[in-house]
Write an enzyme that holds these catalytic residues in place. Structure first.
Site, PDB file in Angstrom:
ATOM      1  N   LYS A   1       0.856  -1.188   0.000  1.00 16.89           N
ATOM      2  CA  LYS A   1       0.000   0.000   0.000  1.00 16.89           C
ATOM      3  C   LYS A   1       0.891   1.236   0.000  1.00 16.89           C
ATOM      4  O   LYS A   1       1.703   1.438   0.905  1.00 16.89           O
ATOM      5  CB  LYS A   1      -0.910   0.000   1.232  1.00 16.89           C
ATOM      6  CG  LYS A   1      -1.750   1.269   1.325  1.00 16.89           C
ATOM      7  CD  LYS A   1      -2.816   1.174   2.392  1.00 16.89           C
ATOM      8  CE  LYS A   1      -3.578   2.480   2.504  1.00 16.89           C
ATOM      9  NZ  LYS A   1      -4.670   2.394   3.487  1.00 16.89           N
TER      10      LYS A   1
ATOM     11  N   ARG B   1     -10.836   9.989   1.976  1.00 11.25           N
ATOM     12  CA  ARG B   1     -10.683  10.685   3.269  1.00 11.25           C
ATOM     13  C   ARG B   1     -11.792  11.725   3.450  1.00 11.25           C
ATOM     14  O   ARG B   1     -12.196  12.010   4.575  1.00 11.25           O
ATOM     15  CB  ARG B   1      -9.284  11.298   3.376  1.00 11.25           C
ATOM     16  CG  ARG B   1      -8.215  10.204   3.452  1.00 11.25           C
ATOM     17  CD  ARG B   1      -6.795  10.767   3.495  1.00 11.25           C
ATOM     18  NE  ARG B   1      -5.818   9.691   3.334  1.00 11.25           N
ATOM     19  CZ  ARG B   1      -4.517   9.884   3.143  1.00 11.25           C
ATOM     20  NH1 ARG B   1      -4.037  11.119   3.111  1.00 11.25           N
ATOM     21  NH2 ARG B   1      -3.697   8.870   3.008  1.00 11.25           N
TER      22      ARG B   1
ATOM     23  N   LYS C   1       1.116  10.132   5.592  1.00  8.71           N
ATOM     24  CA  LYS C   1       1.259   8.764   6.085  1.00  8.71           C
ATOM     25  C   LYS C   1       2.538   8.099   5.561  1.00  8.71           C
ATOM     26  O   LYS C   1       2.642   6.885   5.497  1.00  8.71           O
ATOM     27  CB  LYS C   1       0.018   7.962   5.692  1.00  8.71           C
ATOM     28  CG  LYS C   1      -1.286   8.517   6.276  1.00  8.71           C
ATOM     29  CD  LYS C   1      -2.475   7.581   6.040  1.00  8.71           C
ATOM     30  CE  LYS C   1      -3.740   8.126   6.711  1.00  8.71           C
ATOM     31  NZ  LYS C   1      -4.888   7.187   6.585  1.00  8.71           N
TER      32      LYS C   1
ATOM     33  N   GLU D   1       7.478  -6.664   1.220  1.00 10.98           N
ATOM     34  CA  GLU D   1       6.312  -6.493   2.108  1.00 10.98           C
ATOM     35  C   GLU D   1       5.295  -7.617   1.880  1.00 10.98           C
ATOM     36  O   GLU D   1       4.722  -8.162   2.817  1.00 10.98           O
ATOM     37  CB  GLU D   1       5.629  -5.149   1.817  1.00 10.98           C
ATOM     38  CG  GLU D   1       6.304  -3.941   2.427  1.00 10.98           C
ATOM     39  CD  GLU D   1       5.919  -3.737   3.888  1.00 10.98           C
ATOM     40  OE1 GLU D   1       5.193  -4.579   4.444  1.00 10.98           O
ATOM     41  OE2 GLU D   1       6.368  -2.739   4.472  1.00 10.98           O
TER      42      GLU D   1
ATOM     43  N   LYS E   1      -2.204  -1.482  -3.819  1.00 15.38           N
ATOM     44  CA  LYS E   1      -3.078  -0.312  -3.780  1.00 15.38           C
ATOM     45  C   LYS E   1      -2.262   0.953  -3.893  1.00 15.38           C
ATOM     46  O   LYS E   1      -1.235   1.038  -3.222  1.00 15.38           O
ATOM     47  CB  LYS E   1      -3.825  -0.356  -2.440  1.00 15.38           C
ATOM     48  CG  LYS E   1      -4.719   0.811  -2.186  1.00 15.38           C
ATOM     49  CD  LYS E   1      -5.310   0.666  -0.810  1.00 15.38           C
ATOM     50  CE  LYS E   1      -6.111   1.911  -0.525  1.00 15.38           C
ATOM     51  NZ  LYS E   1      -6.517   1.982   0.838  1.00 15.38           N
TER      52      LYS E   1
ATOM     53  N   SER F   1     -10.342   5.637  -4.534  1.00 18.44           N
ATOM     54  CA  SER F   1     -11.303   6.724  -4.704  1.00 18.44           C
ATOM     55  C   SER F   1     -10.878   7.778  -5.725  1.00 18.44           C
ATOM     56  O   SER F   1     -11.689   8.237  -6.532  1.00 18.44           O
ATOM     57  CB  SER F   1     -11.540   7.387  -3.342  1.00 18.44           C
ATOM     58  OG  SER F   1     -10.316   7.823  -2.780  1.00 18.44           O
TER      59      SER F   1
ATOM     60  N   TYR G   1     -15.077   1.009  -6.787  1.00 21.23           N
ATOM     61  CA  TYR G   1     -16.331   1.760  -6.675  1.00 21.23           C
ATOM     62  C   TYR G   1     -17.140   1.660  -7.966  1.00 21.23           C
ATOM     63  O   TYR G   1     -18.285   2.086  -8.005  1.00 21.23           O
ATOM     64  CB  TYR G   1     -16.022   3.227  -6.330  1.00 21.23           C
ATOM     65  CG  TYR G   1     -15.168   3.345  -5.079  1.00 21.23           C
ATOM     66  CD1 TYR G   1     -15.737   3.171  -3.823  1.00 21.23           C
ATOM     67  CD2 TYR G   1     -13.796   3.567  -5.162  1.00 21.23           C
ATOM     68  CE1 TYR G   1     -14.954   3.237  -2.670  1.00 21.23           C
ATOM     69  CE2 TYR G   1     -13.002   3.634  -4.025  1.00 21.23           C
ATOM     70  CZ  TYR G   1     -13.585   3.464  -2.791  1.00 21.23           C
ATOM     71  OH  TYR G   1     -12.817   3.513  -1.659  1.00 21.23           O
TER      72      TYR G   1
HETATM   73  C1  PBG Z   1      -7.556   3.458   5.683  1.00 22.30           C
HETATM   74  C2  PBG Z   1      -7.798   3.301   4.241  1.00 22.30           C
HETATM   75  C3  PBG Z   1      -7.615   4.237   3.214  1.00 22.30           C
HETATM   76  C4  PBG Z   1      -8.105   3.661   2.049  1.00 22.30           C
HETATM   77  C5  PBG Z   1      -8.539   2.382   2.373  1.00 22.30           C
HETATM   78  N1  PBG Z   1      -8.332   2.172   3.733  1.00 22.30           N
HETATM   79  C6  PBG Z   1      -7.116   5.628   3.253  1.00 22.30           C
HETATM   80  C7  PBG Z   1      -5.759   5.880   3.728  1.00 22.30           C
HETATM   81  O1  PBG Z   1      -4.933   4.981   3.907  1.00 22.30           O
HETATM   82  O2  PBG Z   1      -5.484   7.045   3.992  1.00 22.30           O
HETATM   83  C8  PBG Z   1      -8.166   4.337   0.716  1.00 22.30           C
HETATM   84  C9  PBG Z   1      -9.215   3.847  -0.220  1.00 22.30           C
HETATM   85  C10 PBG Z   1      -9.561   4.774  -1.333  1.00 22.30           C
HETATM   86  O3  PBG Z   1      -8.955   5.841  -1.549  1.00 22.30           O
HETATM   87  O4  PBG Z   1     -10.482   4.426  -2.073  1.00 22.30           O
HETATM   88  N2  PBG Z   1      -6.373   3.007   6.195  1.00 22.30           N
END
Ligand code: PBG
Length: 329
Positions: A196, A206, A223, A239, A254, A280, A319
């Site tokens: 990720k 968010r 993050k 990982e 992701k 998203s 989505y």
């Molecule tokens: C939370 C999480 C996130 C997403 C999935 N789980 C956001 C992030 O890590 O800040 C993102 C999913 C998306 O953007 O569709 N840990």
């Protein structure tokens, strides 16, 4: 004689094209992300995610029944938590009657065979918008893992089929696997967000959950100290291999589209199912361009989903799941 080989023969009409097509999207490819909120009768559109909604539990019931009828069999649950329930340790995440726990039960009541996966991370519950506990400008690893482990057991207890840790703390898969075994949840699976990346494509998500890192002194603004640097490739393999060794049943890459090189590399390397999250921001870009009339929504959507599967995805969290399945007819 020239030319001996004419590859265009296999492209000359739709019948032959469909006969030799290598990658076909079907409803069973999808994992449908769902956003759940407190309250009744709520179906609020997320401004940066057109035609995607936050649902209260009553509408969640309706939604999963509709998904089931469409042939969509797996959901990934996220919750939006009110500010007054947030703290640094995400304590509300462990509430047996919390929104996630109720959402799991709601889906199972509405549709007992629907596969339920749950997001495991502190961010929707964190007053600082981080996936772990914040202390002295850092995100604590081992203390956060303890909470994520308890959270996972709580989700299993509420009836989740899979927990999906999306936090990127070190060692969390082993800790969660051991706890699930100890508590007798032998058949509860783990889908690990293994590779990720720290990505700007999570912006609309968010917004949906009001979960962005807050702008306060001594709280990291991003993050990047736990999610991966998008410049890196070998690290993704490492990982992923670690998560498999620690007991992950499914691994994930992701975001999607910008990371298909990573998807293929991981697919070639490992022998567990590989999931890809088309996030998203990827959704928002297509919707926005289509609204302006600049892109053909359906065509671009199918091209992107097919590319994700062609790269090696066994599972696509998207989505677009409903839009795509409607198009498939
Ligand atoms: C939370 C999480 C996130 C997403 C999935 N789980 C956001 C992030 O890590 O800040 C993102 C999913 C998306 O953007 O569709 N840990």
């Amino acid at each position: 004689m020239y030319p001996l080989i004419r590859p265009r023969r296999l492209r000359s009409n739709e019948a032959i094209r469909s006969l030799v097509r290598e990658t076909i999207i079907s409803p069973s490819d999808f994992l449908v992300p769902l956003f759940v909120v407190e309250g009744k009768g709520i179906k609020e559109e997320i401004p940066s995610m057109p035609n995607y909604y936050r649902l209260s539990l009553d509408n969640l019931t309706k939604e999963v029944k509709e998904l089931w009828k469409m042939g969509l069999r797996s959901v990934l649950l996220f919750v939006k938590v009110p500010d007054n329930l947030k703290d640094n340790k995400g304590s509300e995440a462990l509430n047996e009657n919390g929104l996630m726990q109720l959402a799991i039960k709601t889906v199972k009541n509405a549709c007992p065979e629907m596969l339920v996966m749950t997001d495991v991370a502190l961010d929707p519950y964190s007053s600082y918008g981080h996936d772990g506990i914040v202390a002295d400008g850092q995100i604590l690893n081992d203390e956060s893992v303890e909470l994520l482990t308890e959270m996972s057991v709580s989700h299993a207890n509420a009836g989740a089929d899979f927990v999906a840790p999306s936090d990127m703390m070190d060692g969390r898969i082993l800790s969660i696997r051991e706890a699930l075994e100890d508590e007798g949840y032998l058949n509860t699976g783990i889908m690990a967000y293994s590779a990720k990346y720290a990505s700007a494509f999570y912006g609309p998500f968010r917004d949906a959950l009001d979960s962005a890192p807050v702008d306060i002194k001594n709280v990291p603004k991003d993050k990047k100290s736990y999610q991966m640097d998008y410049a890196n490739r070998f690290e993704a393999i490492r990982e992923t291999q670690m998560d498999i060794d620690e007991g992950a049943d499914i691994v994930m890459v992701k975001p999607g589209l910008c990371y298909l090189d990573i998807v293929r590399e991981i697919k070639n390397e490992v022998d567990v199912p590989v999931a890809v999250y088309q996030v998203s921001g990827e959704y928002a870009m297509v919707k926005a361009a289509a609204e302006k009339g600049w892109l053909d929504h359906d065509a671009v959507m199918m091209e992107q989903l097919t590319a994700i599967k062609r790269a090696g995805a066994n599972i696509i969290a998207s989505y677009f799941a409903k839009d795509a399945v409607k198009l498939l007819g």
